[in-house]
Design a protein around this motif. Structure first.
Motif, PDB file in Angstrom:
ATOM      1  N   LYS A  94       0.843  -1.210   0.000  1.00 54.74           N
ATOM      2  CA  LYS A  94       0.000   0.000   0.000  1.00 54.74           C
ATOM      3  C   LYS A  94       0.871   1.250   0.000  1.00 54.74           C
ATOM      4  O   LYS A  94       0.659   2.169  -0.793  1.00 54.74           O
ATOM      5  CB  LYS A  94      -0.903  -0.013   1.235  1.00 54.74           C
ATOM      6  N   ILE A  95       1.845   1.302   0.884  1.00 51.72           N
ATOM      7  CA  ILE A  95       2.719   2.477   0.987  1.00 51.72           C
ATOM      8  C   ILE A  95       3.555   2.617  -0.286  1.00 51.72           C
ATOM      9  O   ILE A  95       3.754   3.725  -0.791  1.00 51.72           O
ATOM     10  CB  ILE A  95       3.576   2.401   2.261  1.00 51.72           C
ATOM     11  N   SER A  96       4.000   1.498  -0.830  1.00 54.23           N
ATOM     12  CA  SER A  96       4.756   1.534  -2.076  1.00 54.23           C
ATOM     13  C   SER A  96       3.905   2.123  -3.207  1.00 54.23           C
ATOM     14  O   SER A  96       4.390   2.936  -4.007  1.00 54.23           O
ATOM     15  CB  SER A  96       5.219   0.120  -2.434  1.00 54.23           C
ATOM     16  N   ARG A  97       2.634   1.740  -3.277  1.00 54.46           N
ATOM     17  CA  ARG A  97       1.733   2.317  -4.287  1.00 54.46           C
ATOM     18  C   ARG A  97       1.553   3.814  -4.059  1.00 54.46           C
ATOM     19  O   ARG A  97       1.526   4.602  -5.011  1.00 54.46           O
ATOM     20  CB  ARG A  97       0.368   1.621  -4.255  1.00 54.46           C
ATOM     21  N   ASN A  98       1.438   4.228  -2.791  1.00 57.03           N
ATOM     22  CA  ASN A  98       1.297   5.655  -2.478  1.00 57.03           C
ATOM     23  C   ASN A  98       2.517   6.441  -2.951  1.00 57.03           C
ATOM     24  O   ASN A  98       2.387   7.512  -3.548  1.00 57.03           O
ATOM     25  CB  ASN A  98       1.095   5.872  -0.978  1.00 57.03           C
ATOM     26  N   VAL A  99       3.702   5.911  -2.677  1.00 61.68           N
ATOM     27  CA  VAL A  99       4.945   6.585  -3.072  1.00 61.68           C
ATOM     28  C   VAL A  99       5.014   6.694  -4.597  1.00 61.68           C
ATOM     29  O   VAL A  99       5.355   7.750  -5.140  1.00 61.68           O
ATOM     30  CB  VAL A  99       6.179   5.834  -2.503  1.00 61.68           C
ATOM     31  N   LYS A 100       4.657   5.624  -5.286  1.00 60.77           N
ATOM     32  CA  LYS A 100       4.664   5.638  -6.752  1.00 60.77           C
ATOM     33  C   LYS A 100       3.661   6.661  -7.282  1.00 60.77           C
ATOM     34  O   LYS A 100       3.971   7.447  -8.182  1.00 60.77           O
ATOM     35  CB  LYS A 100       4.343   4.244  -7.285  1.00 60.77           C
ATOM     36  N   ARG A 101       2.460   6.677  -6.743  1.00 57.20           N
ATOM     37  CA  ARG A 101       1.434   7.630  -7.172  1.00 57.20           C
ATOM     38  C   ARG A 101       1.882   9.062  -6.895  1.00 57.20           C
ATOM     39  O   ARG A 101       1.701   9.949  -7.741  1.00 57.20           O
ATOM     40  CB  ARG A 101       0.106   7.327  -6.462  1.00 57.20           C
ATOM     41  N   ASP A 102       2.485   9.304  -5.722  1.00 58.93           N
ATOM     42  CA  ASP A 102       2.997  10.640  -5.403  1.00 58.93           C
ATOM     43  C   ASP A 102       4.020  11.092  -6.441  1.00 58.93           C
ATOM     44  O   ASP A 102       4.004  12.246  -6.884  1.00 58.93           O
ATOM     45  CB  ASP A 102       3.644  10.663  -4.012  1.00 58.93           C
ATOM     46  N   SER A 103       4.906  10.190  -6.823  1.00 56.63           N
ATOM     47  CA  SER A 103       5.939  10.510  -7.799  1.00 56.63           C
ATOM     48  C   SER A 103       5.322  10.838  -9.156  1.00 56.63           C
ATOM     49  O   SER A 103       5.729  11.803  -9.821  1.00 56.63           O
ATOM     50  CB  SER A 103       6.906   9.326  -7.913  1.00 56.63           C
ATOM     51  N   GLU A 104       4.337  10.067  -9.568  1.00 58.37           N
ATOM     52  CA  GLU A 104       3.657  10.320 -10.842  1.00 58.37           C
ATOM     53  C   GLU A 104       2.927  11.665 -10.817  1.00 58.37           C
ATOM     54  O   GLU A 104       2.959  12.417 -11.789  1.00 58.37           O
ATOM     55  CB  GLU A 104       2.684   9.185 -11.152  1.00 58.37           C
ATOM     56  N   ASN A 105       2.254  11.964  -9.705  1.00 57.01           N
ATOM     57  CA  ASN A 105       1.548  13.244  -9.581  1.00 57.01           C
ATOM     58  C   ASN A 105       2.525  14.412  -9.613  1.00 57.01           C
ATOM     59  O   ASN A 105       2.263  15.427 -10.260  1.00 57.01           O
ATOM     60  CB  ASN A 105       0.709  13.283  -8.298  1.00 57.01           C
ATOM     61  N   LEU A 106       3.643  14.278  -8.918  1.00 61.76           N
ATOM     62  CA  LEU A 106       4.662  15.321  -8.906  1.00 61.76           C
ATOM     63  C   LEU A 106       5.167  15.598 -10.328  1.00 61.76           C
ATOM     64  O   LEU A 106       5.235  16.752 -10.760  1.00 61.76           O
ATOM     65  CB  LEU A 106       5.830  14.922  -7.997  1.00 61.76           C
ATOM     66  N   ARG A 107       5.468  14.537 -11.047  1.00 57.27           N
ATOM     67  CA  ARG A 107       5.958  14.685 -12.416  1.00 57.27           C
ATOM     68  C   ARG A 107       4.906  15.376 -13.295  1.00 57.27           C
ATOM     69  O   ARG A 107       5.229  16.305 -14.042  1.00 57.27           O
ATOM     70  CB  ARG A 107       6.337  13.324 -12.997  1.00 57.27           C
ATOM     71  N   ALA A 108       3.641  14.967 -13.183  1.00 53.38           N
ATOM     72  CA  ALA A 108       2.574  15.568 -13.994  1.00 53.38           C
ATOM     73  C   ALA A 108       2.400  17.045 -13.662  1.00 53.38           C
ATOM     74  O   ALA A 108       2.221  17.879 -14.567  1.00 53.38           O
ATOM     75  CB  ALA A 108       1.262  14.812 -13.783  1.00 53.38           C
TER      76      ALA A 108
END
Length: 141
Positions: A94-108
């Motif tokens: 779950k936390i790994s998915r959150n970190v990945k999603r945060d990174s994608e949002n930051l990039r966008a």
């Protein structure tokens, strides 16, 4: 020794606690909002039309502040490094998915021309407020 009924009760109470965790209007978020407002900065809250629904959006400045919980977003502080004992694999994923999603949002957001800052929950205690205020002021000016 833990009995089956105790485990079920513990699991139910843990579920209640986890359901009570808010994603908006958290104590760290309110602290950041008050600091920014006191310094004279005005913002919009939780813009759903931007990736990640940023906590504070300073539209005229094209700047965003996310206020993240250390545990939930995998911060590298003591609070974020805690590992749950129960259902550990689920929480790691779950936390790994959150970190990945945060990174994608930051990039966008950055690709769309926004500057982004993250304030971590561990930066909000009273003893650290002066540093947090300086961080926010430096980012927004």
């Amino acid at each position: 020794m833990t009995t089956k009924s105790t485990e079920g009760s513990s699991s139910r109470s843990r579920s209640e606690v986890m359901r009570a965790v808010r994603s908006k209007d958290t104590t760290p978020e309110i602290i950041v909002r008050r600091l920014a407002h006191r310094m004279g900065f005005r913002y919009s809250l939780h813009c759903k039309d931007l990736p990640g629904n940023p906590d504070l959006v300073f539209v005229s400045r094209r700047k965003i502040i996310f206020v993240n919980g250390c545990f939930w977003h995998g911060h590298d502080c003591a609070r974020g490094a805690r590992q749950p004992k129960d259902n550990a694999e689920y929480w790691r994923a779950k936390i790994s998915r959150n970190v990945k999603r945060d990174s994608e949002n930051l990039r966008a957001l950055q690709e769309a021309g926004w500057q982004v800052m993250t304030v971590w929950e561990c930066e909000t205690p009273k003893r650290k407020r002066d540093a947090l205020e300086n961080k926010i002021k430096s980012f927004l000016t």
